[in-house]
Design an enzyme around this catalytic site. Structure first.
Site, PDB file in Angstrom:
ATOM      1  N   LEU A  65       0.831  -1.201   0.000  1.00 47.71           N
ATOM      2  CA  LEU A  65       0.000   0.000   0.000  1.00 47.71           C
ATOM      3  C   LEU A  65       0.872   1.260   0.000  1.00 47.71           C
ATOM      4  CD1 LEU A  65      -2.417  -1.497   2.650  1.00 47.71           C
ATOM      5  CD2 LEU A  65      -3.024  -0.975   0.267  1.00 47.71           C
ATOM      6  N   PRO A  66       0.276   2.416  -0.363  1.00 48.19           N
ATOM      7  CA  PRO A  66       1.104   3.619  -0.529  1.00 48.19           C
ATOM      8  C   PRO A  66       1.828   4.089   0.749  1.00 48.19           C
ATOM      9  CG  PRO A  66      -1.012   3.917  -1.622  1.00 48.19           C
ATOM     10  CD  PRO A  66      -1.103   2.619  -0.846  1.00 48.19           C
ATOM     11  N   THR A  96       6.304   0.644   2.167  1.00 47.68           N
ATOM     12  CA  THR A  96       7.294   1.434   2.909  1.00 47.68           C
ATOM     13  C   THR A  96       6.525   2.422   3.779  1.00 47.68           C
ATOM     14  OG1 THR A  96       8.861   1.288   1.084  1.00 47.68           O
ATOM     15  CG2 THR A  96       9.271   2.990   2.730  1.00 47.68           C
ATOM     16  N   LYS A 171      15.454  -0.208   5.544  1.00 43.95           N
ATOM     17  CA  LYS A 171      15.084   0.272   4.203  1.00 43.95           C
ATOM     18  C   LYS A 171      15.353   1.785   4.060  1.00 43.95           C
ATOM     19  CE  LYS A 171      12.281   1.396   0.681  1.00 43.95           C
ATOM     20  NZ  LYS A 171      12.022   1.025  -0.642  1.00 43.95           N
ATOM     21  N   LYS A 246       9.413  10.925  -0.005  1.00 43.24           N
ATOM     22  CA  LYS A 246       8.632  10.282   1.061  1.00 43.24           C
ATOM     23  C   LYS A 246       9.561   9.480   1.983  1.00 43.24           C
ATOM     24  CE  LYS A 246       6.033   6.113   1.617  1.00 43.24           C
ATOM     25  NZ  LYS A 246       5.457   4.925   1.025  1.00 43.24           N
TER      26      LYS A 246
HETATM   27  P1  NAD Z   1       0.880   2.577  -6.147  1.00 42.44           P
HETATM   28  O1  NAD Z   1       0.283   3.885  -5.777  1.00 42.44           O
HETATM   29  O2  NAD Z   1       1.174   2.287  -7.586  1.00 42.44           O
HETATM   30  O3  NAD Z   1      -0.071   1.363  -5.627  1.00 42.44           O
HETATM   31  C1  NAD Z   1      -0.744   1.371  -4.408  1.00 42.44           C
HETATM   32  C2  NAD Z   1      -2.068   0.616  -4.606  1.00 42.44           C
HETATM   33  O4  NAD Z   1      -2.725   0.512  -3.339  1.00 42.44           O
HETATM   34  C3  NAD Z   1      -3.027   1.339  -5.549  1.00 42.44           C
HETATM   35  O5  NAD Z   1      -3.422   0.456  -6.592  1.00 42.44           O
HETATM   36  C4  NAD Z   1      -4.204   1.712  -4.642  1.00 42.44           C
HETATM   37  O6  NAD Z   1      -5.458   1.693  -5.300  1.00 42.44           O
HETATM   38  C5  NAD Z   1      -4.122   0.650  -3.573  1.00 42.44           C
HETATM   39  N1  NAD Z   1      -4.799   0.974  -2.324  1.00 42.44           N
HETATM   40  C6  NAD Z   1      -4.701   2.102  -1.580  1.00 42.44           C
HETATM   41  N2  NAD Z   1      -5.480   2.010  -0.477  1.00 42.44           N
HETATM   42  C7  NAD Z   1      -6.082   0.783  -0.519  1.00 42.44           C
HETATM   43  C8  NAD Z   1      -6.993   0.097   0.329  1.00 42.44           C
HETATM   44  N3  NAD Z   1      -7.476   0.652   1.455  1.00 42.44           N
HETATM   45  N4  NAD Z   1      -7.388  -1.139  -0.042  1.00 42.44           N
HETATM   46  C9  NAD Z   1      -6.927  -1.706  -1.180  1.00 42.44           C
HETATM   47  N5  NAD Z   1      -6.055  -1.106  -2.030  1.00 42.44           N
HETATM   48  C10 NAD Z   1      -5.647   0.128  -1.699  1.00 42.44           C
HETATM   49  O7  NAD Z   1       2.203   2.419  -5.265  1.00 42.44           O
HETATM   50  P2  NAD Z   1       3.476   1.470  -5.562  1.00 42.44           P
HETATM   51  O8  NAD Z   1       4.449   2.183  -6.443  1.00 42.44           O
HETATM   52  O9  NAD Z   1       2.964   0.125  -5.932  1.00 42.44           O
HETATM   53  O10 NAD Z   1       4.137   1.435  -4.096  1.00 42.44           O
HETATM   54  C11 NAD Z   1       3.587   0.680  -3.029  1.00 42.44           C
HETATM   55  C12 NAD Z   1       4.534   0.752  -1.848  1.00 42.44           C
HETATM   56  O11 NAD Z   1       5.826   0.243  -2.236  1.00 42.44           O
HETATM   57  C13 NAD Z   1       4.771   2.189  -1.321  1.00 42.44           C
HETATM   58  O12 NAD Z   1       4.826   2.147   0.082  1.00 42.44           O
HETATM   59  C14 NAD Z   1       6.123   2.563  -1.932  1.00 42.44           C
HETATM   60  O13 NAD Z   1       6.823   3.510  -1.141  1.00 42.44           O
HETATM   61  C15 NAD Z   1       6.829   1.212  -1.936  1.00 42.44           C
HETATM   62  N6  NAD Z   1       7.889   1.071  -2.939  1.00 42.44           N
HETATM   63  C16 NAD Z   1       7.689   1.521  -4.220  1.00 42.44           C
HETATM   64  C17 NAD Z   1       8.718   1.380  -5.155  1.00 42.44           C
HETATM   65  C18 NAD Z   1       8.534   1.878  -6.584  1.00 42.44           C
HETATM   66  O14 NAD Z   1       9.521   1.971  -7.311  1.00 42.44           O
HETATM   67  N7  NAD Z   1       7.297   2.136  -7.019  1.00 42.44           N
HETATM   68  C19 NAD Z   1       9.928   0.789  -4.793  1.00 42.44           C
HETATM   69  C20 NAD Z   1      10.088   0.308  -3.492  1.00 42.44           C
HETATM   70  C21 NAD Z   1       9.055   0.462  -2.572  1.00 42.44           C
END
Ligand code: NAD
Length: 297
Positions: A65-66, A96, A171, A246
């Site tokens: 999740l975000p 994260t 991390k 973030k």
């Molecule tokens: P994203 O915004 O693409 O995806 C998050 C998903 O969560 C979305 O599809 C959203 O609809 C869903 N969501 C939000 N609230 C919800 C709920 N209550 N119930 C169900 N679904 C829900 O984000 P991402 O890029 O996939 O990143 C996710 C996590 O991974 C974050 O914490 C980010 O910091 C971490 N991360 C991202 C990356 C990257 O390169 N994108 C790398 C390492 C870590």
């Protein structure tokens, strides 16, 4: 074959869930976004109507999740998964978030006798798609060991950093260091360029000298030096400035909470926040190189 509930199918969670299906597991998923559910169906996941329905009867529940508020909303409170799951389930949060939130969720699960680990990842969207992520886990050693059977379908390296929340701390330590290396490398390259040096030649020199670091080896911030780096495709398709910002905010929160002294982390946090405010939040984090460009007098 394990029964897995997967919640949060964005840029990272979508391909991670798809890799679990490829690994032979049965994956029941939930996301708030319809498009994410459609992509998951195409990848062979079963769609559920809520987070609780996705998690029902699952051996493993994984969330991606975000940020903190989303993780708290899904796990905690009267409607949270902590009330729905039973003792046989292991919950794995790969988002994260702050170590404080990770510990809060750990405590809520421990009070009900259910295993929970924090397992944030390194490796980005490319690593999620290729199944080569690094998982950095915090929590009980036995629970981390038990998670291997599912994490190994999504990643190549699985570390146990320590107790509850330690995965999140490790991390952000890594990402804070990465941001410092990126800003320092950008600064050095811009200084050389301002004096007429060729960026590729200077990069080769520093990569074989004492300034050598990961950004010079595989992620050069100067356009044209490395054809595969985001810098050479207009800083598209990498690790977003907003996500780095973030993570650096989380590092500063953790520093304040512990009394750790992080002047370089504070500086890079402010540089990345400023770069985002200037309209570059959706660019790769190596684009900070452009903030440091010399201005001719
Ligand atoms: P994203 O915004 O693409 O995806 C998050 C998903 O969560 C979305 O599809 C959203 O609809 C869903 N969501 C939000 N609230 C919800 C709920 N209550 N119930 C169900 N679904 C829900 O984000 P991402 O890029 O996939 O990143 C996710 C996590 O991974 C974050 O914490 C980010 O910091 C971490 N991360 C991202 C990356 C990257 O390169 N994108 C790398 C390492 C870590």
């Amino acid at each position: 074959m394990a029964q897995i509930g997967f919640i949060g199918l964005g840029n990272m969670g979508g391909p991670m869930a798809a890799n679990l299906v490829k690994g032979g597991h049965h994956v029941r998923v939930f996301d708030l976004a319809e498009a994410a559910l459609e992509a998951a169906t195409a990848a062979g996941c079963e769609v559920a109507e809520s987070a609780a329905a996705a998690a029902q009867g699952a051996e493993f529940v994984i969330t991606m999740l975000p940020a903190d508020k989303h993780v708290q909303a899904v796990y905690l409170g009267d409607q949270g998964l902590v009330q729905q799951l039973t003792a046989g389930t292991l919950a794995i949060d790969c988002s994260t978030v702050s170590a404080a939130t990770a510990r809060q969720v750990h405590e809520a699960f421990a009070a009900r006798g259910i295993d929970f680990i924090d397992a944030p990842v390194s490796g980005g969207v490319g690593g999620a798609q290729a199944g080569t992520l690094t998982f950095i886990c915090g929590g009980d050693a036995a629970a981390v060991e038990r998670a291997h059977v599912v994490l190994e379908h999504m990643g190549k390296n699985i570390f146990h950093a320590g107790a509850a929340g330690a995965g999140q701390i490790a991390k952000i330590c890594n990402n804070m260091l990465l941001s410092v290396l990126m800003v320092g490398t950008s600064e050095a390259l811009q200084l050389g360029i301002a004096h007429g040096l060729d960026a590729k030649v200077l990069s080769d020199i520093m990569a074989k000298s004492s300034g050598s670091n990961w950004t010079l080896d595989v992620y050069n911030p100067c356009p044209g030096v490395m054809t595969n780096a985001p810098a050479s495709r207009n800083y598209e398709g990498g690790f977003l400035v907003d996500l780095m910002s973030k993570d650096l905010g989380l590092a500063q929160q953790a520093a304040l909470a512990s009394g750790a002294v992080t002047p370089m982390g504070a500086l890079t946090h402010n540089l990345y926040r400023s770069w985002s405010v200037l309209g570059h939040g959706r660019k790769d984090f190596s684009s900070i190189f452009n903030l440091l460009e010399a201005k001719q007098k």
